[in-house]
Design an enzyme around this catalytic site. Sequence first.
Site, PDB file in Angstrom:
ATOM      1  N   SER A 204       0.877  -1.165   0.031  1.00  0.00           N
ATOM      2  CA  SER A 204      -0.181  -0.024  -0.029  1.00  0.00           C
ATOM      3  C   SER A 204       0.770   1.380   0.145  1.00  0.00           C
ATOM      4  O   SER A 204       0.621   2.416  -0.738  1.00  0.00           O
ATOM      5  CB  SER A 204      -1.289  -0.307   0.925  1.00  0.00           C
ATOM      6  OG  SER A 204      -0.537  -0.118   2.426  1.00  0.00           O
ATOM      7  N   HIS A 232      -5.135  -3.249  -3.040  1.00  0.00           N
ATOM      8  CA  HIS A 232      -4.712  -2.244  -4.039  1.00  0.00           C
ATOM      9  C   HIS A 232      -4.725  -3.165  -5.650  1.00  0.00           C
ATOM     10  O   HIS A 232      -3.860  -1.974  -6.422  1.00  0.00           O
ATOM     11  CB  HIS A 232      -3.318  -1.682  -3.287  1.00  0.00           C
ATOM     12  CG  HIS A 232      -3.529  -1.219  -2.557  1.00  0.00           C
ATOM     13  ND1 HIS A 232      -4.054   0.662  -2.773  1.00  0.00           N
ATOM     14  CD2 HIS A 232      -3.415  -1.105  -1.399  1.00  0.00           C
ATOM     15  CE1 HIS A 232      -4.107   1.171  -0.842  1.00  0.00           C
ATOM     16  NE2 HIS A 232      -3.955   0.174  -0.543  1.00  0.00           N
ATOM     17  N   LYS A 264     -11.480   1.173  -2.331  1.00  0.00           N
ATOM     18  CA  LYS A 264     -10.457   2.076  -3.018  1.00  0.00           C
ATOM     19  C   LYS A 264     -11.559   2.028  -4.791  1.00  0.00           C
ATOM     20  O   LYS A 264     -11.830   2.595  -5.600  1.00  0.00           O
ATOM     21  CB  LYS A 264      -8.566   1.457  -3.162  1.00  0.00           C
ATOM     22  CG  LYS A 264      -8.744   1.330  -1.592  1.00  0.00           C
ATOM     23  CD  LYS A 264      -7.713   0.488  -0.489  1.00  0.00           C
ATOM     24  CE  LYS A 264      -7.760   1.041   0.475  1.00  0.00           C
ATOM     25  NZ  LYS A 264      -7.304   0.211   1.411  1.00  0.00           N
TER      26      LYS A 264
HETATM   27  C1  PLP Z   1      -7.226  -0.236   2.428  1.00  0.00           C
HETATM   28  C2  PLP Z   1      -6.080  -1.546   3.223  1.00  0.00           C
HETATM   29  C3  PLP Z   1      -7.388  -1.871   4.089  1.00  0.00           C
HETATM   30  C4  PLP Z   1      -8.609  -1.867   4.769  1.00  0.00           C
HETATM   31  O1  PLP Z   1      -9.030  -1.728   3.744  1.00  0.00           O
HETATM   32  P1  PLP Z   1     -10.867   0.197   4.223  1.00  0.00           P
HETATM   33  O2  PLP Z   1     -11.969  -1.616   4.335  1.00  0.00           O
HETATM   34  O3  PLP Z   1     -10.348   0.759   4.109  1.00  0.00           O
HETATM   35  O4  PLP Z   1     -10.435  -0.387   5.993  1.00  0.00           O
HETATM   36  C5  PLP Z   1      -6.626  -3.603   4.357  1.00  0.00           C
HETATM   37  N1  PLP Z   1      -5.650  -3.689   3.766  1.00  0.00           N
HETATM   38  C6  PLP Z   1      -4.506  -3.238   2.853  1.00  0.00           C
HETATM   39  C7  PLP Z   1      -3.534  -3.137   2.180  1.00  0.00           C
HETATM   40  C8  PLP Z   1      -5.436  -1.648   2.629  1.00  0.00           C
HETATM   41  O5  PLP Z   1      -4.192  -0.873   1.755  1.00  0.00           O
END
Ligand code: PLP
Length: 411
Positions: A204, A232, A264
């Site tokens: 991330s 991602h 995302k």
């Molecule tokens: C954003 C993210 C999460 C958390 O997801 P949310 O729905 O925002 O709680 C988990 N793992 C990774 C790698 C992330 O980038």
Amino acid sequence: MCLQKRNSFSAPQRLCGENNLFITSIVNLKNLSNELDQRKAQHLYRFRRISDGPQQPEMIIDGKAVISFCSNDYLGLANHPDVKTAFIDGIQQYGTGSGAAHLINGHSRAHHALEEELAEFTGYPRTLLFSTGYMANLGVVQSLVGKGDSVFEDRLNHASLLDAGLLSGARLMRFLHNETDNLAAKLARRKQGESLVLSDGVFSMDGDIADLPALVRVCNDHDAWLMIDDAHGFGVLGENGRGTMEHYGVSRKDIPVYMATLGKALGTAGAFIAGSNELIDTLIQRARTYIYTTSSPPAVAEATRASLSIIKSQPELRARLQSNIQYFRRCCEQLGICLTDSRTAIQPIIIGDTQTTVAASEQLLAQGIHITAIRPPTVPEGTARLRITLSAAHKLAHIDKLVTALHMLKY
Ligand SMILES: *Cc1c(COP(=O)(O)O)cnc(C)c1O
């Protein structure tokens, strides 16, 4: 070639800092302001900026018009007319709140249809929706391992995976970033109990992609389960947007637990776990972050179904994101701006020092470019960075402005 001598920090990938773990300093409850002042002095103080209007490249942040390069809305679906219409129609049909947890009476037809569509899209027998990715990770790991078992994590895994490992009660071991030989050595030394290996698909804060074929091989060799968090990669990587597995052509059978988020690239909210019937049934029985929480509004599921349908029918969005990434990298190369090897939408500029990074972020904001400074403990000590993210929604003119501003940065 990178001409500037900006990057004094040369090998972030190998660093073994305690990034992402709980901040361990003890807070004095009677003197919280002292601790806050200390954070400010160390340039580690966190605060929120207020945005008006939708998530999109041109935003109003703290009342000022800016171009944003730090959103995870990789395909521009967070403000897409079809997704918004589906959301509104979903509210007309289901109302606003879901009223209860999935196991009481909060599991709507909309949730169920989305789960089936996600299973069909990912190629897994079944999927299970969670309200957030953080909760999905905590719930799965807690359901699958406990005291006497072992969890192996890449050192640069997302905080939610690390917290999941810590809270599960299993023995937590971290291996060097994307170094599967190091993982294999640790797996070989484990004692009894189950072994679960956890890795981001796309990291991330760095944007590099996990070496999935090697992870699969090592896990098979050592009889360990592999779970990939593709927050991602899902919707973005692979010809059809099926994520990191499709990028490598790795089979579903080799990744028994697949997790992806919906907030995302899909532009809505929530997350899902994909796996076998038995895995999903087990999670429904055991995952505390599934059982003991109100399900997300059904309208969110309806909006997500519309996003998924766009992901399937409009590969041009992924193509535009890819061409934006390549355009950005080409411009940076011409001006000697130092980038990492990342080929994904996450393009960090690693500055190193926290104060310098915060100052760079402020200089950019003064020029109308919004990129948040990412500091420890989110990233390892000494690797503070500008985490630039690109979207299919960015125009080349936006990227030109970004590159000009980066070129003028003084630090
Ligand atoms: C954003 C993210 C999460 C958390 O997801 P949310 O729905 O925002 O709680 C988990 N793992 C990774 C790698 C992330 O980038």
